[in-house]
Design an enzyme around this catalytic site. Sequence first.
Site, PDB file in Angstrom:
ATOM      1  N   LEU A 180       0.390  -1.254   0.028  1.00 16.28           N
ATOM      2  CA  LEU A 180      -0.395   0.404   0.063  1.00 16.28           C
ATOM      3  C   LEU A 180       1.097   1.544   0.090  1.00 16.28           C
ATOM      4  CD1 LEU A 180      -2.704  -0.829   2.324  1.00 16.28           C
ATOM      5  CD2 LEU A 180      -2.454  -1.079  -0.016  1.00 16.28           C
ATOM      6  N   ARG A 181       2.326   1.109  -0.372  1.00 14.60           N
ATOM      7  CA  ARG A 181       3.404   2.536  -0.407  1.00 14.60           C
ATOM      8  C   ARG A 181       2.880   2.930  -0.993  1.00 14.60           C
ATOM      9  NH1 ARG A 181       7.601  -0.617   1.580  1.00 14.60           N
ATOM     10  NH2 ARG A 181       7.569  -0.579   3.801  1.00 14.60           N
ATOM     11  N   GLY A 182       2.700   2.307  -2.194  1.00 10.28           N
ATOM     12  CA  GLY A 182       2.746   3.405  -3.660  1.00 10.28           C
ATOM     13  C   GLY A 182       0.388   4.457  -3.695  1.00 10.28           C
TER      14      GLY A 182
END
Length: 443
Positions: free
Chosen positions: A330-332
């Site tokens: 989920l970093r993006g």
Amino acid sequence: MQHSAMQQQGRPAVASGRAGVSSARPQTRSLVVRSSSTAAAEVEARKLLTRKPCFPFTRIAGQEEMKLALCLNVVDPNIGGVLIMGDRGTGKSVAVRSVVDLLPLIDVVEGDPFNSDPYDPKLMGPDALMRFRNGETLKAVRAKTPLVELPLGATEDRICGTIDIEKALSEGIKAYEPGLLAKANRGILYVDEVNLLEDGLVDVVLDSSASGLNTVEREGISIVHPAKFIMIGSGNPQEGELRPQLLDRFGMSVTVATLQDGTQRTQLVLDRLAYETDPDALAEVARPAMEALQQKLKDARARLKKGIKISPENELLISEICSRLDVDGLRGDIVINRAAKALVAFEGRDTVQTDDIKRIISICLNHRLRKDPLDTMDSGSKVAMLFRRLTDPEFVRKEAEMRKKAEETQARILAEQAATGKVARTATQKAGSWGGLPGVGGR
């Protein structure tokens, strides 16, 4: 996580005081930081006064994507840094080093090598934290946000810091020599030629970047201090690829190329020659533009702190794009949301629009996509095309028309070949493949 780790570090000194130990004993068990001496502080101050000014950031011609990514990280350090890849001599290192003049002043504990925040225990080094818990008032001074360069030849001890084992065993003193991670706390850690960094050092930097803490353990002696920094890396892709674990730690990724515009190229060459001749004179010429940009960044940080609005539709669009591109984790999604808000704050607005997401989504995702060696389309183009498909009905209509026209053209060619008795190649048959013996099966 930071708070609990540093609480454990400070408890022994407080507990021993409660037990009624004599006043001399706690002093022998306190933390001694070598580089915090008055002499070292005076030397550092003289360096700042006599240092050569950096090349002005506002005089860098072109490379707009790189400059925007750096400015957005100044506005919101939580974006997670920038990875700058490109050919030699494209101004990567010059741009990063010039950012130091745009960074805001911060409050630090006087003489503290960890850049400790005098008001936030989570950002205090072990010595400042111990003094803070003992009720001592920490003297605060204003200092520039640090930018620390990590050289390729650095050892693990130079990066993490070292403990004097002999003094610890003989005198009961934790004599700690801070490393580069301590100096980079609350600042920027810059790694030039990051793709050439040894794997062991990469692991050390990744651990500190992920946790915000640096732990040094030698022969049963342990020191924990905060190491919260923005990581900026640069390198030449022709010299090697980066490990996926390191790639994912950078919030943004930009690719720079040699300037092809004649006017920009000439201006940058002239400015560089002027800088080498008299750096102070060029810095003075660029001062008004630099001060204007500094004020713009300051206003953007204040605007971001008040809050930037983003609609649920745009939040859903971001997650939809990341999902369709099969982005791991989920970093993006998080970085795109942060970068879009930072861009809006930087431009003096208070609401994120779809076009704002379009401008930053490629530099937030192009290094997170899985690479297919047989795919001729680069990652940035994939992101941009998917974004248009989801947001531009006219683009979808034109794409459907082109696909239909291509199918009609193929069908007409096949019909003409069948009418003239020529070989009708099937859709699944590759170009140049064997079509069978002449005269067999109607050929």
